[in-house]
Scaffold this motif. Structure first.
Motif, PDB file in Angstrom:
ATOM      1  N   PHE A   1       1.133  11.886 -15.120  1.00 20.43           N
ATOM      2  CA  PHE A   1       0.506  11.741 -16.070  1.00 20.43           C
ATOM      3  C   PHE A   1      -1.080  12.497 -16.232  1.00 20.43           C
ATOM      4  CE2 PHE A   1      -2.639   8.909 -18.688  1.00 20.43           C
ATOM      5  CZ  PHE A   1      -1.780   8.533 -19.681  1.00 20.43           C
ATOM      6  N   LEU A   2      -1.678  12.659 -14.881  1.00 18.04           N
ATOM      7  CA  LEU A   2      -2.675  13.550 -14.934  1.00 18.04           C
ATOM      8  C   LEU A   2      -2.607  14.838 -15.307  1.00 18.04           C
ATOM      9  CD1 LEU A   2      -5.781  13.957 -14.105  1.00 18.04           C
ATOM     10  CD2 LEU A   2      -4.710  14.508 -11.857  1.00 18.04           C
TER      11      LEU A   2
ATOM     12  N   GLU B   1       1.482   8.826  -6.444  1.00 17.21           N
ATOM     13  CA  GLU B   1       1.625  10.386  -6.406  1.00 17.21           C
ATOM     14  C   GLU B   1       2.741  10.838  -7.275  1.00 17.21           C
ATOM     15  OE1 GLU B   1       0.313  12.648  -4.362  1.00 17.21           O
ATOM     16  OE2 GLU B   1      -0.981  11.138  -3.260  1.00 17.21           O
ATOM     17  N   LEU B   2       3.712  10.169  -7.613  1.00 23.01           N
ATOM     18  CA  LEU B   2       4.605  10.525  -8.678  1.00 23.01           C
ATOM     19  C   LEU B   2       4.366  10.278 -10.119  1.00 23.01           C
ATOM     20  CD1 LEU B   2       7.736   8.803  -6.831  1.00 23.01           C
ATOM     21  CD2 LEU B   2       7.133  11.309  -6.972  1.00 23.01           C
TER      22      LEU B   2
ATOM     23  N   ALA C   1       0.753  -1.299  -0.109  1.00 20.60           N
ATOM     24  CA  ALA C   1       0.039   0.237  -0.055  1.00 20.60           C
ATOM     25  C   ALA C   1       0.728   1.377   0.024  1.00 20.60           C
ATOM     26  CB  ALA C   1      -0.917  -0.141   1.265  1.00 20.60           C
ATOM     27  N   PHE C   2       1.817   1.169   0.749  1.00 21.53           N
ATOM     28  CA  PHE C   2       2.856   2.209   0.842  1.00 21.53           C
ATOM     29  C   PHE C   2       3.602   2.684  -0.532  1.00 21.53           C
ATOM     30  CE2 PHE C   2       2.632   1.900   5.432  1.00 21.53           C
ATOM     31  CZ  PHE C   2       2.347   2.967   5.878  1.00 21.53           C
ATOM     32  N   ILE C   3       3.806   1.578  -1.176  1.00 22.45           N
ATOM     33  CA  ILE C   3       4.358   1.672  -2.538  1.00 22.45           C
ATOM     34  C   ILE C   3       3.688   1.960  -3.522  1.00 22.45           C
ATOM     35  CG2 ILE C   3       5.776   0.055  -4.449  1.00 22.45           C
ATOM     36  CD1 ILE C   3       6.659  -1.786  -2.082  1.00 22.45           C
ATOM     37  N   VAL C   4       2.369   1.475  -3.446  1.00 24.05           N
ATOM     38  CA  VAL C   4       1.652   2.187  -4.396  1.00 24.05           C
ATOM     39  C   VAL C   4       1.159   3.751  -4.149  1.00 24.05           C
ATOM     40  CG1 VAL C   4      -1.028   2.025  -5.210  1.00 24.05           C
ATOM     41  CG2 VAL C   4       0.323  -0.210  -4.834  1.00 24.05           C
TER      42      VAL C   4
ATOM     43  N   LEU D   1      -6.645   7.268  -4.731  1.00 24.30           N
ATOM     44  CA  LEU D   1      -5.349   6.515  -4.132  1.00 24.30           C
ATOM     45  C   LEU D   1      -5.612   6.022  -2.920  1.00 24.30           C
ATOM     46  CD1 LEU D   1      -2.200   8.817  -5.679  1.00 24.30           C
ATOM     47  CD2 LEU D   1      -2.758   6.207  -6.142  1.00 24.30           C
ATOM     48  N   LEU D   2      -5.905   6.737  -2.119  1.00 17.03           N
ATOM     49  CA  LEU D   2      -6.134   6.401  -0.668  1.00 17.03           C
ATOM     50  C   LEU D   2      -7.092   5.393  -0.548  1.00 17.03           C
ATOM     51  CD1 LEU D   2      -6.052   9.711   1.134  1.00 17.03           C
ATOM     52  CD2 LEU D   2      -4.524   8.367   1.163  1.00 17.03           C
ATOM     53  N   SER D   3      -8.244   5.306  -1.231  1.00 22.56           N
ATOM     54  CA  SER D   3      -8.971   4.549  -1.107  1.00 22.56           C
ATOM     55  C   SER D   3      -8.667   3.082  -1.591  1.00 22.56           C
ATOM     56  CB  SER D   3     -10.376   4.582  -2.180  1.00 22.56           C
ATOM     57  OG  SER D   3     -10.967   5.875  -1.657  1.00 22.56           O
TER      58      SER D   3
END
Length: 511
Positions: free
Chosen positions: A115-116, A109-110, A101-104, A138-140
């Protein structure tokens, strides 16, 4: 052993009924809330949420394979009745998913932020809201990652009543969200993303409490077993290849659609995906109940029963889909209009093509995928499946570059995954000892005439009547009656017809 088969079959029937009760309730509310959300957000914001959600979902290329690994290892150990090993697998799975989860979150974020803001086709005045959607999504997603071992434990132990109750609670919360969005006086897209994140937190707490207090051997304790981590990582690593191909062919293609055609087309695709997801939920209620038994049969070395379950899963899943697919294909415009009043242009075309892709990829392939995961032999299988499956994305990119219409990707998807079905059959035949011809005779040859007749018989009504609510009702009733008769007469074996007659007589006597 016959008594054990009967007990397993009764459990499958009971769990299937529970999941269908859940499905009927959740599907109805989900489709209603989708309509409210689309009207409240508007087509443009709905398309933005859909495409950003797809961007975040692409990170399941990492998590999806680990989810399959945990489900497989848990179900195998339950089948072998090894309590200490069950708890070790469960706790190790939780640890791995917390780290993941921390890696994702960091990658999201990066990579996702870059891309967004630099590559996606989003109106400039909605970039601020889109970035908030990315954060909450992302948090979800990370919370759902941590929830995966708990969900897998409930399904592996076949606690389908709990799975059903939690699913019902989830859609009720989403119904409340739809109302709150409808009356909101500030940015509805940001508010909607936040509320969906809040629901994710509540579900995480529910799943965690139930597993820790109600399922023996699934109470989390910190463990570190390097050998188990290596086994699960190896299994997941090869599985990641297949997951990456699927995500590239779905969410990756969604990104291409955004780049070449814009968020309005993403909205149309998002509407079709909502209906397609409901169809999958309807059909997968059966496969969710039967999949643990496929894995446990392999663990016990009962390959004949395993093959029987695989064929039954594919065949009856196909018949279940037929009930909904026929009216949706012939009356998609009317169905979408009744549902959304003003559906985005092109939604009906997307829906018809998505149903074709679902039949080829999801309905026919799922039992084979479950069986392959049970065997644990992943390297050769995943390399072969990935090489073939990855063709959809580059072929779509090339087609769009030459000006092909947006729906081209679905034709490519159906063709590639139909070829992939036979690749799966060829590879798995060695591990559980069956002939490809046997599966084709028991599944494909049975369902082909059923589908041809099922889609053909309602055609006189379609041609004779103008589009209307009356025609929709007549089409639904006609297709339902015809499908039942066709399935009973040519889609079932003599033994299955005898069993159906016996069950109907039993119900008649009880009434």
């Amino acid at each position: 052993m016959t008594m054990e088969y009967q007990s397993n079959n009764r459990r499958i029937v009971k769990n299937t009924l529970l999941l269908y009760m859940r499905m009927m309730f959740t599907m109805g509310i989900s489709l209603f809330t989708s309509r409210v959300i689309l009207n409240a957000l508007g087509v443009e914001d709905y398309g933005i949420y859909n495409v950003i959600g797809g961007l975040v979902t692409m990170f399941t290329v990492i998590s999806g394979s680990l989810s399959n690994a945990i489900s497989r290892f848990l179900t195998i150990e339950i089948g072998l009745n090894n309590p200490q090993r069950i708890n070790k697998v469960f706790s190790t799975g939780v640890n791995v998913h917390i780290v993941l989860a921390f890696i994702v979150l960091l990658l999201g974020e990066l990579v996702g932020g870059w891309f967004l803001n630099s590559q996606m086709s989003i109106p400039s005045e909605r970039i601020y809201a889109a970035n908030w959607v990315l954060q909450f999504s992302l948090l979800s997603f990370c919370i759902n990652l941590i929830n995966v071992p708990y969900n897998a434990a409930i399904i592996a132990y076949e606690k389908m009543n709990v799975f059903a109750y939690i699913g019902i609670a989830e859609v009720i919360m989403k119904l409340v969200i739809a109302y709150l969005i409808y009356i909101a006086l500030f940015d509805k897209l940001i508010y909607y993303s936040f509320l969906m994140f809040f629901v994710t937190i509540i579900l995480r707490l529910i799943y965690g409490w139930y597993c820790n207090h109600k399922i023996q051997n699934c109470c989390y304790t910190f463990v570190y077993d390097s050998i188990l981590i290596k086994e699960m990582s190896s299994f997941a690593g090869w599985g990641m290849l297949g997951t990456s191909a699927y995500m590239l062919n779905t969410q990756g293609v969604n990104m291409l659609i955004n780049i070449y055609f814009g968020v309005i087309v993403n909205a149309a695709r998002g509407v079709a995906v909502q209906v397609d997801a409901a169809i999958k939920q309807f059909v997968n209620s059966f496969t969710t109940a039967i999949n643990p038994q496929i894995t446990k049969s392999y663990a016990k070395g009962d390959y004949d029963y395993m093959l029987s379950l695989m064929c039954s899963s594919a065949k009856f899943s196909s018949y279940l889909m037929l009930f909904l697919a026929v009216p949706l294909v012939w009356e998609s415009d009317m169905v979408l209009t009744l549902w959304l009043k003003k559906p985005p242009a092109g939604s009906s075309v997307f829906l018809r093509l998505l149903l074709l892709c679902t039949f080829v990829d999801n309905i026919l392939a799922n039992p084979l995928i479950t069986a392959q995961l049970a065997t644990g032999y992943m390297k050769k299988y995943q390399i072969s499946v990935t090489i073939v499956g990855c063709l959809v994305f580059p072929l779509t990119w090339i087609a769009y570059s030459f000006g092909a219409p947006v729906e081209t990707t679905y034709y490519l998807y159906a063709i590639v995954y139909f070829v992939l079905l036979f690749v799966r059959l060829y590879l798995i035949r060695h591990y559980i000892g069956f002939r490809i011809g046997e599966y084709i005779n028991r599944v494909l040859i049975k369902i082909l005439p059923v589908y041809i007749l099922g889609f053909t018989l309602p055609l006189p009504i379609i041609f004779a009547l103008n589009p209307s609510l009356i025609r929709l009702i007549i089409t639904v009733l006609t297709s339902l009656i015809c499908s039942c008769l066709i399935i009973f007469t040519i889609g079932l074996t003599c033994k299955e017809r005898t069993l159906v007659k016996y069950k109907l007589m039993t119900i008649k006597k009880q009434l």
